[in-house]
Design a protein around this motif. Structure first.
Motif, PDB file in Angstrom:
ATOM      1  N   TYR A   8      -0.175  -4.181   3.701  1.00 47.80           N
ATOM      2  CA  TYR A   8       1.041  -4.982   3.829  1.00 47.80           C
ATOM      3  C   TYR A   8       1.049  -6.167   4.748  1.00 47.80           C
ATOM      4  O   TYR A   8       1.967  -6.805   5.243  1.00 47.80           O
ATOM      5  CB  TYR A   8       2.177  -4.149   4.242  1.00 47.80           C
ATOM      6  CG  TYR A   8       2.312  -3.041   3.145  1.00 47.80           C
ATOM      7  CD1 TYR A   8       3.044  -3.144   1.987  1.00 47.80           C
ATOM      8  CD2 TYR A   8       2.004  -1.714   3.584  1.00 47.80           C
ATOM      9  CE1 TYR A   8       3.145  -2.068   1.302  1.00 47.80           C
ATOM     10  CE2 TYR A   8       2.235  -0.559   2.765  1.00 47.80           C
ATOM     11  CZ  TYR A   8       2.628  -0.913   1.598  1.00 47.80           C
ATOM     12  OH  TYR A   8       2.916   0.321   0.850  1.00 47.80           O
ATOM     13  N   GLN A   9      -0.365  -6.873   4.552  1.00 52.50           N
ATOM     14  CA  GLN A   9      -0.482  -8.106   5.298  1.00 52.50           C
ATOM     15  C   GLN A   9      -0.590  -9.166   4.323  1.00 52.50           C
ATOM     16  O   GLN A   9      -1.046  -9.124   3.063  1.00 52.50           O
ATOM     17  CB  GLN A   9      -1.728  -8.168   5.852  1.00 52.50           C
ATOM     18  CG  GLN A   9      -2.001  -6.990   7.047  1.00 52.50           C
ATOM     19  CD  GLN A   9      -1.070  -7.474   8.145  1.00 52.50           C
ATOM     20  OE1 GLN A   9      -0.700  -8.330   8.577  1.00 52.50           O
ATOM     21  NE2 GLN A   9      -0.199  -6.464   8.531  1.00 52.50           N
ATOM     22  N   MET A  10       0.102 -10.383   4.584  1.00 52.73           N
ATOM     23  CA  MET A  10       0.187 -11.427   3.688  1.00 52.73           C
ATOM     24  C   MET A  10      -1.259 -12.236   3.632  1.00 52.73           C
ATOM     25  O   MET A  10      -1.973 -12.490   4.638  1.00 52.73           O
ATOM     26  CB  MET A  10       1.159 -12.486   4.139  1.00 52.73           C
ATOM     27  CG  MET A  10       1.301 -13.658   3.153  1.00 52.73           C
ATOM     28  SD  MET A  10       1.924 -13.495   1.419  1.00 52.73           S
ATOM     29  CE  MET A  10       3.412 -13.256   1.917  1.00 52.73           C
ATOM     30  N   GLN A  11      -1.778 -12.359   2.361  1.00 49.05           N
ATOM     31  CA  GLN A  11      -3.133 -12.941   2.298  1.00 49.05           C
ATOM     32  C   GLN A  11      -2.858 -14.359   1.663  1.00 49.05           C
ATOM     33  O   GLN A  11      -2.081 -14.428   0.551  1.00 49.05           O
ATOM     34  CB  GLN A  11      -4.092 -12.209   1.477  1.00 49.05           C
ATOM     35  CG  GLN A  11      -4.396 -10.771   2.026  1.00 49.05           C
ATOM     36  CD  GLN A  11      -5.005 -10.873   3.607  1.00 49.05           C
ATOM     37  OE1 GLN A  11      -6.139 -11.616   3.526  1.00 49.05           O
ATOM     38  NE2 GLN A  11      -4.602 -10.204   4.360  1.00 49.05           N
ATOM     39  N   HIS A  12      -3.550 -15.290   1.914  1.00 50.22           N
ATOM     40  CA  HIS A  12      -3.401 -16.571   1.463  1.00 50.22           C
ATOM     41  C   HIS A  12      -4.985 -16.943   0.841  1.00 50.22           C
ATOM     42  O   HIS A  12      -5.799 -17.006   1.498  1.00 50.22           O
ATOM     43  CB  HIS A  12      -2.980 -17.832   2.330  1.00 50.22           C
ATOM     44  CG  HIS A  12      -1.689 -17.667   2.717  1.00 50.22           C
ATOM     45  ND1 HIS A  12      -1.315 -17.254   4.038  1.00 50.22           N
ATOM     46  CD2 HIS A  12      -0.625 -18.088   2.519  1.00 50.22           C
ATOM     47  CE1 HIS A  12      -0.099 -17.102   4.353  1.00 50.22           C
ATOM     48  NE2 HIS A  12       0.317 -17.710   3.354  1.00 50.22           N
ATOM     49  N   ILE A  13      -4.881 -17.095  -0.574  1.00 51.13           N
ATOM     50  CA  ILE A  13      -6.058 -17.068  -1.299  1.00 51.13           C
ATOM     51  C   ILE A  13      -6.087 -18.660  -2.056  1.00 51.13           C
ATOM     52  O   ILE A  13      -5.229 -19.003  -2.591  1.00 51.13           O
ATOM     53  CB  ILE A  13      -6.247 -16.220  -2.347  1.00 51.13           C
ATOM     54  CG1 ILE A  13      -6.130 -14.655  -1.956  1.00 51.13           C
ATOM     55  CG2 ILE A  13      -7.589 -16.498  -3.084  1.00 51.13           C
ATOM     56  CD1 ILE A  13      -6.216 -13.715  -2.764  1.00 51.13           C
TER      57      ILE A  13
END
Length: 96
Positions: free
Chosen positions: A20-25
């Motif tokens: 539930y961590q926001m990842q920026h790809i």
């Protein structure tokens, strides 16, 4: 003078991972310009449908390249100087 040119643009995709961590790809694509038109990963525009190309620089480098088309304005996040890309666009428009 070259009759075609490309410039790299960046799209940021946001996803929630397993924890539930926001990842920026960060995804990189090329905007291709030639006598026929301009093509991105998702759109294609005939040269006669692109009215103008403009650039809004950021103070920390890079900026946004705007394609002004008959379908609206399309922004592209870029990290390099688009001067030559814009010059080639204007030269190709003048030839048509």
């Amino acid at each position: 003078m070259l009759s075609s040119h490309s410039i790299v643009y960046v799209e940021i995709k946001r996803e929630i991972d397993f924890y539930y961590q926001m990842q920026h790809i960060e995804m990189r694509f090329e905007l291709h310009l030639n006598i026929e038109g301009i093509a991105s990963e998702r759109h294609q525009f005939k040269l006669e449908h692109v009215h103008d190309v403009s650039h809004k620089p950021f103070s920390f480098g890079g900026g946004i390249l705007y394609l002004h088309t008959n379908q609206g304005v399309f922004p592209y996040n870029i990290q390099e100087d688009p001067s030559y890309f814009i010059h080639v666009f204007k030269s190709l428009k003048a030839q048509k």
